[in-house]
Scaffold this active site. Sequence first.
Site, PDB file in Angstrom:
ATOM      1  CE  LYS A 204      29.354  30.574  33.886  1.00  0.00           C
ATOM      2  NZ  LYS A 204      29.768  30.424  35.281  1.00  0.00           N
TER       3      LYS A 204
ATOM      4  CG  ASP B  36      27.799  30.653  38.773  1.00  0.00           C
ATOM      5  OD1 ASP B  36      27.422  29.474  38.933  1.00  0.00           O
ATOM      6  OD2 ASP B  36      28.393  31.046  37.752  1.00  0.00           O
TER       7      ASP B  36
HETATM    8  P1  NAP Z   1      37.909  32.331  35.033  1.00  0.00           P
HETATM    9  O1  NAP Z   1      36.848  33.303  34.717  1.00  0.00           O
HETATM   10  O2  NAP Z   1      38.805  31.826  33.965  1.00  0.00           O
HETATM   11  O3  NAP Z   1      38.820  33.012  36.200  1.00  0.00           O
HETATM   12  C1  NAP Z   1      39.901  32.323  36.771  1.00  0.00           C
HETATM   13  C2  NAP Z   1      40.705  33.252  37.677  1.00  0.00           C
HETATM   14  O4  NAP Z   1      41.771  32.486  38.221  1.00  0.00           O
HETATM   15  C3  NAP Z   1      41.357  34.428  36.943  1.00  0.00           C
HETATM   16  O5  NAP Z   1      41.493  35.503  37.828  1.00  0.00           O
HETATM   17  C4  NAP Z   1      42.718  33.836  36.579  1.00  0.00           C
HETATM   18  O6  NAP Z   1      43.710  34.804  36.359  1.00  0.00           O
HETATM   19  C5  NAP Z   1      43.026  33.072  37.853  1.00  0.00           C
HETATM   20  N1  NAP Z   1      44.030  32.041  37.624  1.00  0.00           N
HETATM   21  C6  NAP Z   1      44.010  31.076  36.674  1.00  0.00           C
HETATM   22  N2  NAP Z   1      45.119  30.316  36.787  1.00  0.00           N
HETATM   23  C7  NAP Z   1      45.853  30.840  37.803  1.00  0.00           C
HETATM   24  C8  NAP Z   1      47.097  30.504  38.385  1.00  0.00           C
HETATM   25  N3  NAP Z   1      47.827  29.470  37.949  1.00  0.00           N
HETATM   26  N4  NAP Z   1      47.540  31.247  39.423  1.00  0.00           N
HETATM   27  C9  NAP Z   1      46.807  32.294  39.877  1.00  0.00           C
HETATM   28  N5  NAP Z   1      45.616  32.682  39.370  1.00  0.00           N
HETATM   29  C10 NAP Z   1      45.156  31.937  38.345  1.00  0.00           C
HETATM   30  O7  NAP Z   1      37.327  31.010  35.716  1.00  0.00           O
HETATM   31  P2  NAP Z   1      36.022  30.904  36.655  1.00  0.00           P
HETATM   32  O8  NAP Z   1      34.824  30.662  35.825  1.00  0.00           O
HETATM   33  O9  NAP Z   1      36.031  32.052  37.599  1.00  0.00           O
HETATM   34  O10 NAP Z   1      36.311  29.533  37.419  1.00  0.00           O
HETATM   35  C11 NAP Z   1      37.347  29.427  38.393  1.00  0.00           C
HETATM   36  C12 NAP Z   1      37.271  28.050  39.055  1.00  0.00           C
HETATM   37  O11 NAP Z   1      36.057  27.935  39.789  1.00  0.00           O
HETATM   38  C13 NAP Z   1      37.259  26.881  38.046  1.00  0.00           C
HETATM   39  O12 NAP Z   1      38.012  25.827  38.583  1.00  0.00           O
HETATM   40  C14 NAP Z   1      35.808  26.484  37.961  1.00  0.00           C
HETATM   41  O13 NAP Z   1      35.633  25.116  37.639  1.00  0.00           O
HETATM   42  C15 NAP Z   1      35.373  26.753  39.412  1.00  0.00           C
HETATM   43  N6  NAP Z   1      33.919  27.045  39.505  1.00  0.00           N
HETATM   44  C16 NAP Z   1      33.202  26.271  40.353  1.00  0.00           C
HETATM   45  C17 NAP Z   1      31.852  26.518  40.494  1.00  0.00           C
HETATM   46  C18 NAP Z   1      31.046  25.670  41.437  1.00  0.00           C
HETATM   47  O14 NAP Z   1      29.815  25.652  41.297  1.00  0.00           O
HETATM   48  N7  NAP Z   1      31.666  25.000  42.383  1.00  0.00           N
HETATM   49  C19 NAP Z   1      31.232  27.566  39.772  1.00  0.00           C
HETATM   50  C20 NAP Z   1      32.016  28.346  38.913  1.00  0.00           C
HETATM   51  C21 NAP Z   1      33.388  28.061  38.794  1.00  0.00           C
HETATM   52  P3  NAP Z   1      44.228  35.065  34.850  1.00  0.00           P
HETATM   53  O15 NAP Z   1      43.093  35.753  34.156  1.00  0.00           O
HETATM   54  O16 NAP Z   1      45.444  35.875  35.044  1.00  0.00           O
HETATM   55  O17 NAP Z   1      44.494  33.700  34.243  1.00  0.00           O
END
Ligand code: NAP
Length: 298
Positions: free
Chosen positions: A75, A111
């Site tokens: 991304k 998004d």
């Molecule tokens: P990302 O860029 O990897 O960010 C994830 C965030 O969550 C980071 O701040 C990470 O912190 C934190 N995190 C991960 N594991 C954690 C834990 N065990 N405890 C506390 N914080 C934690 O991922 P993303 O793209 O933002 O996606 C996040 C979620 O949203 C995913 O499940 C994805 O499938 C979902 N999503 C859904 C949609 C939708 O259309 N519904 C769209 C986009 C994303 P660290 O960097 O410290 O690991």
Amino acid sequence: MGEASSKFWQLGLLGYPLEHSLSPLLHTAALHAAGLAGEYCLHAVPPDAPDDVGRLLDRVREGEIDGLNVTIPYKQTVLPYLDELTPVATAIEAVNTIYARRGYLVGDNTDAPGFLNDIARIVGWPLSDLRPAGRELPSALILGAGGSARAVAYALSYAGWHVWVAARRLEQARKLTASLRQRISTPIHHITFIGLPVLFDAVAPRFDLLVNATPVGMAPEGETSPWPDKLELPRGAFVYDLVYNPPETALLRAAREANLPAANGLGMLVEQAALSFERWTGCVAPRAATYRAVSLNI
Ligand code: NAP
């Protein structure tokens, strides 16, 4: 519609890995329901083959591929390959939708509007319907400071919300709020998860919306919640979990048990895909058909 219906649409997704992606299902259902011929292909490019990304994007520039979605881990890394970014992609510094216009490669991000549209669909427009009467700005607490947290924080700030971003790493949350502060004028703060109980004790802040933008609670670890143990959920808040598999996460179950209104992120998934589809084809995306197709597969 005439030109749109007479061509064969070549759409696809760039990312790695892609085995569990629901995008082919969503876009195939959209093409079918819109009466368009076409296909949605997966382009799984391993991170050690960056030349393949350039070659794939050349195919978009040359019109061989009409539209690409982009997911983890590309991304942000696709940004240098693009000629133009839309204002929302510029603000979020991440792209999930690519297309060509007059030979230029354009990067967009659906998004943020996808999230806002879904919240608006649930609560009814305007978003200020979530705001109790007599208060100046509605306020939101976002859990996580990664890519989707950034899209959600930008969307809410842009819509005039007071935003808090909580993350396990303060530095990540600080970077997010610092960069958004350069683009928005509404208040935005950062905090750690560990700091949340202290904040609630000291200030008892009111939140109208709580958003989980971490993967915590996602299958197969559906029993875990990102919300700190022993801390009550913010009273009166709407709880929105970006995770949609399982449909009721531990956070959403806790919200239901606390009688708080809540929703998972399936609507956002459908909406961001619909907006990409519209950018590519110029046709209105049939949301009901895509929602049905994807909910049958979760
Ligand atoms: P990302 O860029 O990897 O960010 C994830 C965030 O969550 C980071 O701040 C990470 O912190 C934190 N995190 C991960 N594991 C954690 C834990 N065990 N405890 C506390 N914080 C934690 O991922 P993303 O793209 O933002 O996606 C996040 C979620 O949203 C995913 O499940 C994805 O499938 C979902 N999503 C859904 C949609 C939708 O259309 N519904 C769209 C986009 C994303 P660290 O960097 O410290 O690991």
